[in-house]
Structure formats: structure tokens, C-alpha cells
Design a protein around this motif. Structure first.
Motif, PDB file in Angstrom:
ATOM      1  N   CYS A  16      73.620 142.331  89.204  1.00 36.59           N
ATOM      2  CA  CYS A  16      73.108 140.969  89.067  1.00 36.59           C
ATOM      3  C   CYS A  16      72.884 140.347  90.445  1.00 36.59           C
ATOM      4  N   THR A  17      71.829 139.568  90.547  1.00 35.30           N
ATOM      5  CA  THR A  17      71.406 138.986  91.822  1.00 35.30           C
ATOM      6  C   THR A  17      72.186 137.707  92.109  1.00 35.30           C
ATOM      7  N   PRO A  18      72.692 137.561  93.326  1.00 35.29           N
ATOM      8  CA  PRO A  18      73.436 136.334  93.664  1.00 35.29           C
ATOM      9  C   PRO A  18      72.491 135.158  93.898  1.00 35.29           C
ATOM     10  N   GLN A  19      73.055 133.977  93.848  1.00 35.78           N
ATOM     11  CA  GLN A  19      72.317 132.752  94.130  1.00 35.78           C
ATOM     12  C   GLN A  19      73.155 131.910  95.090  1.00 35.78           C
ATOM     13  N   PHE A  20      72.464 131.318  96.084  1.00 37.03           N
ATOM     14  CA  PHE A  20      73.179 130.528  97.081  1.00 37.03           C
ATOM     15  C   PHE A  20      73.149 129.063  96.675  1.00 37.03           C
ATOM     16  N   ILE A  21      74.318 128.465  96.625  1.00 41.39           N
ATOM     17  CA  ILE A  21      74.451 127.052  96.277  1.00 41.39           C
ATOM     18  C   ILE A  21      75.387 126.416  97.299  1.00 41.39           C
ATOM     19  N   THR A  22      74.937 125.311  97.859  1.00 43.30           N
ATOM     20  CA  THR A  22      75.754 124.575  98.821  1.00 43.30           C
ATOM     21  C   THR A  22      76.384 123.388  98.119  1.00 43.30           C
ATOM     22  N   THR A  23      77.676 123.217  98.334  1.00 41.35           N
ATOM     23  CA  THR A  23      78.353 122.091  97.701  1.00 41.35           C
ATOM     24  C   THR A  23      77.907 120.785  98.351  1.00 41.35           C
ATOM     25  N   ALA A  24      78.148 119.713  97.611  1.00 43.83           N
ATOM     26  CA  ALA A  24      77.784 118.395  98.117  1.00 43.83           C
ATOM     27  C   ALA A  24      78.599 118.096  99.383  1.00 43.83           C
ATOM     28  N   PRO A  25      78.096 117.180 100.217  1.00 42.36           N
ATOM     29  CA  PRO A  25      78.780 116.914 101.492  1.00 42.36           C
ATOM     30  C   PRO A  25      80.160 116.303 101.285  1.00 42.36           C
ATOM     31  N   CYS A  26      80.933 116.392 102.325  1.00 42.74           N
ATOM     32  CA  CYS A  26      82.278 115.815 102.294  1.00 42.74           C
ATOM     33  C   CYS A  26      82.173 114.289 102.332  1.00 42.74           C
ATOM     34  N   SER A  27      83.153 113.648 101.757  1.00 41.88           N
ATOM     35  CA  SER A  27      83.173 112.183 101.772  1.00 41.88           C
ATOM     36  C   SER A  27      83.456 111.690 103.188  1.00 41.88           C
ATOM     37  N   PRO A  28      82.674 110.728 103.672  1.00 40.75           N
ATOM     38  CA  PRO A  28      82.966 110.183 105.006  1.00 40.75           C
ATOM     39  C   PRO A  28      84.224 109.305 104.963  1.00 40.75           C
ATOM     40  N   GLU A  29      84.805 109.088 106.109  1.00 40.93           N
ATOM     41  CA  GLU A  29      85.977 108.228 106.241  1.00 40.93           C
ATOM     42  C   GLU A  29      85.596 107.019 107.087  1.00 40.93           C
ATOM     43  N   ILE A  30      85.663 105.839 106.466  1.00 41.20           N
ATOM     44  CA  ILE A  30      85.306 104.618 107.193  1.00 41.20           C
ATOM     45  C   ILE A  30      86.403 104.309 108.198  1.00 41.20           C
ATOM     46  N   TYR A  75      73.840 109.125 105.554  1.00 45.43           N
ATOM     47  CA  TYR A  75      74.957 108.333 105.057  1.00 45.43           C
ATOM     48  C   TYR A  75      74.436 106.986 104.575  1.00 45.43           C
ATOM     49  N   THR A  76      74.927 106.568 103.469  1.00 45.52           N
ATOM     50  CA  THR A  76      74.566 105.270 102.904  1.00 45.52           C
ATOM     51  C   THR A  76      75.844 104.481 102.707  1.00 45.52           C
ATOM     52  N   VAL A  77      75.869 103.290 103.352  1.00 42.00           N
ATOM     53  CA  VAL A  77      77.023 102.398 103.227  1.00 42.00           C
ATOM     54  C   VAL A  77      76.643 101.310 102.241  1.00 42.00           C
ATOM     55  N   THR A  78      77.522 101.067 101.310  1.00 35.13           N
ATOM     56  CA  THR A  78      77.252 100.093 100.260  1.00 35.13           C
ATOM     57  C   THR A  78      78.351  99.051 100.256  1.00 35.13           C
ATOM     58  N   LYS A  85      78.050  88.912  94.424  1.00 30.73           N
ATOM     59  CA  LYS A  85      76.728  88.427  94.803  1.00 30.73           C
ATOM     60  C   LYS A  85      75.696  89.549  94.898  1.00 30.73           C
ATOM     61  N   GLY A  86      76.109  90.769  94.526  1.00 30.50           N
ATOM     62  CA  GLY A  86      75.136  91.843  94.548  1.00 30.50           C
ATOM     63  C   GLY A  86      75.568  93.011  95.402  1.00 30.50           C
ATOM     64  N   LEU A  87      74.587  93.845  95.675  1.00 23.14           N
ATOM     65  CA  LEU A  87      74.838  95.097  96.386  1.00 23.14           C
ATOM     66  C   LEU A  87      73.959  95.132  97.626  1.00 23.14           C
ATOM     67  N   TYR A  88      74.566  95.509  98.748  1.00 32.37           N
ATOM     68  CA  TYR A  88      73.857  95.554 100.026  1.00 32.37           C
ATOM     69  C   TYR A  88      74.134  96.909 100.669  1.00 32.37           C
ATOM     70  N   GLN A  89      73.118  97.472 101.261  1.00 31.70           N
ATOM     71  CA  GLN A  89      73.243  98.822 101.797  1.00 31.70           C
ATOM     72  C   GLN A  89      72.613  98.918 103.178  1.00 31.70           C
ATOM     73  N   CYS A  90      73.101  99.947 103.882  1.00 32.05           N
ATOM     74  CA  CYS A  90      72.446 100.375 105.106  1.00 32.05           C
ATOM     75  C   CYS A  90      72.625 101.879 105.212  1.00 32.05           C
ATOM     76  N   SER A  91      71.703 102.555 105.854  1.00 26.01           N
ATOM     77  CA  SER A  91      71.717 104.014 105.942  1.00 26.01           C
ATOM     78  C   SER A  91      71.573 104.454 107.379  1.00 26.01           C
ATOM     79  N   SER A  92      72.106 105.689 107.620  1.00 24.14           N
ATOM     80  CA  SER A  92      72.014 106.238 108.964  1.00 24.14           C
ATOM     81  C   SER A  92      72.335 107.723 108.899  1.00 24.14           C
ATOM     82  N   THR A  93      71.789 108.486 109.824  1.00 28.01           N
ATOM     83  CA  THR A  93      72.143 109.896 109.955  1.00 28.01           C
ATOM     84  C   THR A  93      73.244 110.093 110.987  1.00 28.01           C
TER      85      THR A  93
END
Length: 733
Positions: free
Chosen positions: A449-463, A487-490, A495-503
Motif C-alpha cells: 500500500c502506498t503511503p500518504q504524507f500528512i502534516t499536522t496542524a501548527p503548534c499553538s502559539p504562546e502569548i 498567526y491571527t490574534v483575536t 462589543k465584538g471581535l477584533y483581529q490582527c494577523s502576522s507571519t
């Protein structure tokens, strides 16, 4: 005495016989005379005589010197029986009546004829009969005749001096009557002997063979042979002899052996014996089922079936039927066949040998199960930081699925019977080589049987921290080990949801509403998926600045500052500041009184809103101009009988004023022209007491009413010019 008695007894008997004979002679019938005596049968002589009157019967006597045989007869001719064949006898006769019997007649000699030969007959062949007998006493020759027992046809007669004779050219299976007698030297025939004999049948003709390959039996048929009572079929091989018998024209031999060549012959038989064997014919049965069958799958997808050669097998047919009902076959004169196979099937394989007789018996049915198919549509339905859920379509032949995830050194496995697997305890942001192996109990695991490559989701960042700058912007800093993650900070609150993103490792959020509490989390995202949110960090924005701030001048030196309380503000600090100084108050209420206000100058009004946690919002408002100072030296002067001039001394700064006179007869107001410090009221009734108040007028047109009021009495007597009498200052509540 005893001896004398025994001597006289025979003598007395003889005397009595003689007396009797004398008495009989006197009354007996006449003595008969024999005319002739002859023999027609070997055991008797016939005597003829003239009848004696008065005789009622006759006594015939035959003597051969050894024996005497007597026979009573009623009349002539009479026959003496029980004689010996070919023997000379002396014959006498006596007549008998009621009176007695006569004397014996003169003797006459006669000889019995030869005895009949005792025949032994047989049919040595279908067209001959052998007649045999033993020698007959005094015989010098024999006559033998034969004819069909039904009387049809002619009689065939043969004379011989031998004791056997063969009749040939007879009809097969036919019943014949044979008669034989012997003669003596005088050619006098003796007794004859008659018997029936059937010729043996001819061998059956037109033999037909029908072979049943499935039942391993053969049916034989033939044309009926004349005179045959029974038929026997013989099947002879090197190792066995099988037969079947019947009275009909067909017969079946069962239990034939496969792979055997039989020599077949058919015999007809009756009471005379068996025919010659029919022309032998050869019967080849079907070949035996091939043995030592081996099945191999090499390489996968190719089945090779091999077997051993069998006797009498001309060619072979291999049938391969899969468990979905599809069947294929191959014909070959060799001992091997190749087939294409598919994964996950069970194949039922049977090998038959063929020859002209048909198909070999069914041998062992072999089954071969190919390796189960490999799942081909592996689909990750959930990829998280430490877990991967994959599903796939069920495949043929799989009883169990083995899933392995390898990241180089570590292996995570799960086994299940359902086409799904959840791999847990994985490392975040790690590339795994995931293979799903199908397994069956018969064939084991399919390792191709042929293998398949799967990458797990990224690690949780630490604020690491959340900070605010002077411009109320929120700066969030974090730490992470992911590669190529966004990275997306929420910040989420009421009063709602506010976000900012950065690599990178920080980002800035703007525009968060005041007076709100937020929960700040960070999430990393790559092509593999999203991480779990980081642990949340609370964020409180500064309290909202109050709206609707109102500054009201209460007195010339006291003002009231009021406002609507903003969100989360618990206390407020109100500050009025000018070049002359500062006035402030700190209160938990929504208003505040500020004193020591200097009239007539501009103040800067600020309000600081403070939350329970000590966060403060500096709120700036437009400047406030304190009310003009109240005028000094207010006086009334009479202008004729009905006129009054109100005069005052303007205080610091320039201001507009308004004058009001309150009397019992009405209120009288006058507004001076700009820059003047007096105002005239005409047509004012005299004889009344008036309350006079000169009020500065703000730029907004609002009349300030906190200046002191004075009471004046306007009389009607006296000069038309002059002062009005000052009555005092009005007390205000």
C-alpha cells in the motif's frame, strides 16, 4: 426225536405238491402254444400265442439260466419286462383258469435287442452339436440322427462305429432333437435314445458403447442373438475385471476407473453354453482429475496454476471463478496456466483433464484468496495539532485495517475493522508518513500500500505579553516554533471581535472600543490547518469618556460640571485649568462642584475616567469661558416722571449685560448697546418698589442670574431728576 422230525417235513411238502398237480391236471385248461417271441425293447420280449378256451389269464416265464422272470397277462400278445438287454431267454407260457393252470408250453427262445446308448450331448460352438455315448454291449455300430425340434427342416442321419459324433453347419441358438440307437451283428437295431440339445448362440453383433464420464459408467447395447438366454459384458483392464449380465440387449457397467483403458467383449449364452467372445473393442475412460495442484501469485495480480500430468489426458482446462461470480478458463496441453487476478478476491480453482471420452471427474476445488486491496481514497477529515482523523472507502478482502504514522523515529499505530482511524498523540507541525495497510486472516497484510504524507496542524502559539501604546493601540507578542505559519490574534468581547494577523511574532490591533473587556488568543495557521488557540490573556480597554459633559456656572466663583458616566468608569477626576490656576475634584458621582473660579477668563476642561482596575482615560473637552464678572456700583437715576436709567460699573473683561426690573406692576428689561454701562427704562410706573438685577450675558446668549439683586423705590414726588431711593439688597434663597 428232533432230528427225525426235520427229515420228514420236506418229504411231506413234496408229496402235497404232487397231489395238487395231479388234482390240477385233471381240471386245468389247455397248454398254450407260442407262435412267436421277439424283442423290440432291450428290457422286454413280446410273446404271441393262440387263445386257450376257458383261460382267464396267462403266465409268461423268461429264463436266462440265472434268473426267472414271470409276468401275468390277460391275452395275447403279452410282454415280459424287466429283462436284460442283448440276452437270450427261454420263454414259456401257461394258461390259467378258475380250475387251475396248465402246464408250461414248449419253450421258445428269444433274445432282447441292444440297449439304447446313453447320450451325452453338448454344443461346442454355435453351429455344431457333439453327441457322445458309452459302448453298448453286443453293439457293432450306431445310428445317430438330428433334426430341428420344431419339426421344420430335414433329418440328418449318420452311422458310425465310434462312440461320438459331431454335427456341424447347424444353426446357432437352435433347439435340435437327437436320436441314436445301436445295432448288432445281424443289423438288428436296439433301443433308441432321444434327447434335445440347443446350439450355443453366436457372439452379439452391432455392439454400441455409451460412456457417461460424470458417473464413470458405460452402457453397452447389441443386436439380440438367436437362442441366447443371457448376455455378459466383460471390461478387462490391467488391474481389474468388471462384468454385467442381462437377458436384454443392453447392460451398464458402473464403477469404472478413471484414466484406465478397458478391453470390452460381449458373450451370449444359453443352456448350451456361451458364444465366442465378440470382437474385442477398446474403451478409454476419462482421465483422472489432475493432482498436485499448486497455486502461486507472483507477482501480485498474476496467478499461476500448475498440476501433474495424468494418464489418458489429451489436454487440460483450468476454471477460475471469483467470488463475485465471474469465471474464466484456459485450455492447454501443458501442465500450467496463468491468470490475471485482482486484490481482495477469493478464487475457486478446479483443474480438469479431457480426452475423447470427456471430462475427468471433479477433483479437489482449491480456493486462493489474494491480498486485500489497498485503500486508495484516504481522506483526512480532521487535522489538528495532535490528531489526524482519516477515512477511506472499504476495500475488497479487508477484514482489518492497520494504520501507521511515522515521522522518522516515532511510530503511531491504530487498528480497526472500520474504514476510519484517528491517530492521536501526534506532534504538532510535523510531517508524517501515513500508510493504511489492509489485512485479511487468510493472506495477512498487504504491504504494497502506498503511503500518504500528512502534516499536522501548527503548534499553538504562546502569548508573551499584551501592551498598549499612547495611541490606544494593542500590541500582542507571542512565541512559536512553527514553520511558515500565519498567526491571527483575536480579541473577543461583548462589543465584538477584533483581529490582527502576522507571519512574525507580533501584531497590532486598532480600534478596540473603550470600556470593554476582551479575551485575547492567538492561532497559527498553515496549509495543514489551524492550531488550537493559545491560552487566552485578558485585555481591558480604558473606560469610555463621558458624553454630554455640561458646565453650569452656579455662582460667580462656583461652577457645576456634570456628565453621563461612561462604560466601566468607576470614578472621575474633573479639572478646570487656566493661567490663573487649576481647580479639580475626584468623585464617584456624575457631577462635581468646582470653586475658586475666576470670572471672565477661559478655562480648559478635562475629565479623567478611571476604572476599578485603575485604567484611566484622559478626556479633553472644548474650553470653557467662565461667566463675566457681576457689575459693580449699580445705581438708578430718574429720567423724568416715568423713566429710569440703570447705571453700573463694568468689571474685568468685556461683557454684554442685561438689566431686569421686577415690580408689582410688571417686569421691565433693557439691554444696553455694546460697550455701554447703562441702560434706560422708559414708561416705568412710579410709586413702586423694584428689584433690579444687572446680569452678564454669555456668548451663547444665556443670561447669568447669579449676580446680586438690589431693591429701589421709585417715588412720584420730587424732582423729575435725581436718584432713586436705594432700599437695600434683595435676599435670595
Amino acid at each position: 426225536m428232533a432230528g427225525g422230525r426235520e427229515t420228514f417235513l420236506p418229504l411231506i411238502g413234496f408229496i402235497l405238491i404232487c397231489l395238487k398237480m395231479v388234482a390240477s391236471a385233471k381240471s386245468a385248461p389247455e397248454i398254450p402254444t407260442i407262435d412267436q417271441a421277439y424283442s423290440k425293447l432291450s428290457n422286454s420280449i413280446t410273446v404271441e400265442w393262440a387263445t386257450v378256451p376257458g383261460a382267464t389269464s396267462y403266465l409268461l416265464t423268461a429264463e436266462d439260466g440265472d434268473t426267472v422272470i414271470e409276468t401275468m397277462v390277460a391275452n395275447s400278445p403279452g410282454t415280459v419286462t424287466g429283462l436284460k438287454a442283448a440276452t437270450l431267454y427261454e420263454i414259456t407260457i401257461r394258461s390259467i383258469s378258475a380250475a387251475g393252470r396248465s402246464l408250461a408250453s414248449p419253450p421258445k427262445q428269444a433274445k432282447t435287442v441292444l440297449a439304447a446308448p446313453i447320450l451325452e450331448v453338448s454344443s461346442p460352438s454355435s453351429d455344431s452339436i457333439l453327441v457322445q455315448w458309452e459302448a453298448v454291449y453286443m453293439a457293432i455300430g450306431f445310428s445317430v440322427s438330428i433334426m430341428r425340434a420344431n419339426g421344420l427342416g430335414s433329418i440328418w442321419k449318420e452311422n458310425t462305429t465310434n462312440t461320438s459324433l459331431t454335427f456341424t453347419s447347424l444353426e446357432a441358438g437352435t433347439l435340435y432333437t437327437i436320436k441314436a440307437y445301436a445295432w448288432n451283428a445281424n443289423r438288428i437295431p436296439g433301443d433308441d435314445s432321444t434327447c434335445n440339445q440347443r446350439t450355443s448362440p453366436r457372439a452379439p453383433a452391432n455392439i454400441q458403447v455409451s460412456f457417461d464420464s460424470g458417473a464413470l459408467k458405460a452402457s453397452f447395447s447389441w443386436a439380440l442373438a438367436e437362442g441366447a438366454f443371457n448376455y455378459t459384458v466383460m471390461a478387462l483392464s490391467d488391474s481389474s475385471e468388471l462384468t454385467c449380465s442381462t437377458t436384454f440387449s443392453s447392460c451398464t457397467i458402473s464403477s469404472l476407473q478413471c484414466g484406465t483403458e478397458y478391453l470390452i467383449s460381449v458373450l451370449a449364452s444359453n443352456d448350451a453354453g456361451s458364444s465366442k467372445s465378440s470382437s474385442a473393442m477398446t474403451l478409454k475412460t476419462v482421465a483422472c482429475a489432475p493432482g498436485r495442484v499448486t497455486i502461486q501469485e507472483d507477482p501480485p495480480g498474476h496467478l499461476s496454476v500448475a498440476w501433474s500430468n495424468v494418464d489418458l489426458g489429451d489436454y487440460y482446462v483450468v476454471f477460475v471463478k471469483s467470488d463475485d461470480g465471474l469465471e474464466v478458463h484456459c485450455n492447454t496441453s501443458l501442465t500450467q496456466c496463468n491468470f490475471l487476478s485482482e486484490c481482495g478476491f477469493t478464487y475457486f480453482i478446479s483443474v480438469f483433464a479431457y480426452n475423447k471420452a470427456g471430462q475427468s471427474p471433479l477433483g479437489d476445488i482449491f480456493n486462493y484468496t489474494t491480498a486485500p486491496c489497498c485503500p486508495s481514497d484516504i481522506n483526512p477529515v480532521l487535522v489538528s495539532s495532535d490528531r489526524v482523523e482519516i477515512v477511506w472507502s472499504p476495500v475488497r478482502g479487508a477484514e482489518l485495517y492497520e494504520t501507521k504514522a511515522v515521522d522518522g523515529y516515532n511510530v503511531v499505530e491504530c487498528n480497526d475493522t472500520t474504514p476510519a482511524c484517528t491517530l492521536s498523540a501526534l506532534e504538532c507541525d510535523t510531517k508524517y508518513n501515513i500508510t493504511v495497510y489492509s489485512f485479511s486472516e487468510v493472506r495477512g497484510s498487504n504491504m504494497s500500500c502506498t503511503p500518504q504524507f500528512i502534516t499536522t496542524a501548527p503548534c499553538s502559539p504562546e502569548i508573551k505579553n499584551v501592551s498598549r501604546d499612547a495611541f490606544s493601540m494593542i500590541n500582542v507578542h507571542w512565541r512559536s516554533t512553527n514553520d511558515d505559519a500565519t498567526y491571527t490574534v483575536t480579541a473577543q468581547g461583548e462589543k465584538g471581535l477584533y483581529q490582527c494577523s502576522s507571519t512574525g511574532e507580533s501584531c497590532t490591533m486598532r480600534g478596540l472600543p473603550c470600556g470593554s473587556v476582551f479575551s485575547v488568543t492567538a492561532v497559527a495557521e498553515t496549509q495543514a490547518g489551524r492550531s488550537l488557540p493559545s491560552y487566552s490573556v485578558p485585555l481591558e480597554t480604558v473606560p469610555c469618556c463621558p458624553t454630554g459633559l455640561t458646565v453650569t456656572q452656579i455662582t460667580q466663583s462656583v461652577i457645576n460640571v456634570s456628565w453621563t458616566i461612561g462604560r466601566v468608569a468607576q470614578t472621575h477626576v474633573a479639572v478646570l485649568e487656566s493661567h490663573t490656576g487649576q481647580s479639580k475634584c475626584h468623585t464617584h458621582q456624575n457631577h462635581c462642584l468646582l470653586g475658586c473660579i475666576t470670572c471672565g477668563i477661559n478655562y480648559t476642561v478635562t475629565l479623567k475616567a478611571i476604572s476599578a482596575t485603575g485604567l484611566a482615560a484622559d478626556c479633553s473637552y472644548q474650553s470653557y469661558f467662565s461667566g463675566a464678572c457681576c457689575p459693580l456700583g449699580v445705581k438708578l437715576y430718574r429720567l423724568g416722571p416715568n423713566g429710569i436709567r440703570i447705571y453700573w460699573q463694568a468689571s474685568r473683561g468685556s461683557a454684554n449685560y442685561s438689566t431686569d426690573l421686577y415690580g408689582s406692576k410688571g417686569i421691565f428689561t433693557c439691554t444696553p448697546s455694546a460697550g455701554l454701562s447703562f441702560c434706560d427704562v422708559t414708561e416705568i410706573p412710579c410709586g413702586d418698589v423694584y428689584t433690579v438685577m444687572v446680569s452678564p450675558v454669555a456668548e451663547t446668549g444665556l443670561k447669568l442670574t447669579f449676580c446680586p439683586k438690589k431693591i429701589y423705590s421709585v417715588t412720584c414726588s420730587g424732582s423729575t431728576l435725581g436718584m432713586v431711593i436705594y432700599r437695600g439688597k434683595r435676599n435670595e434663597e
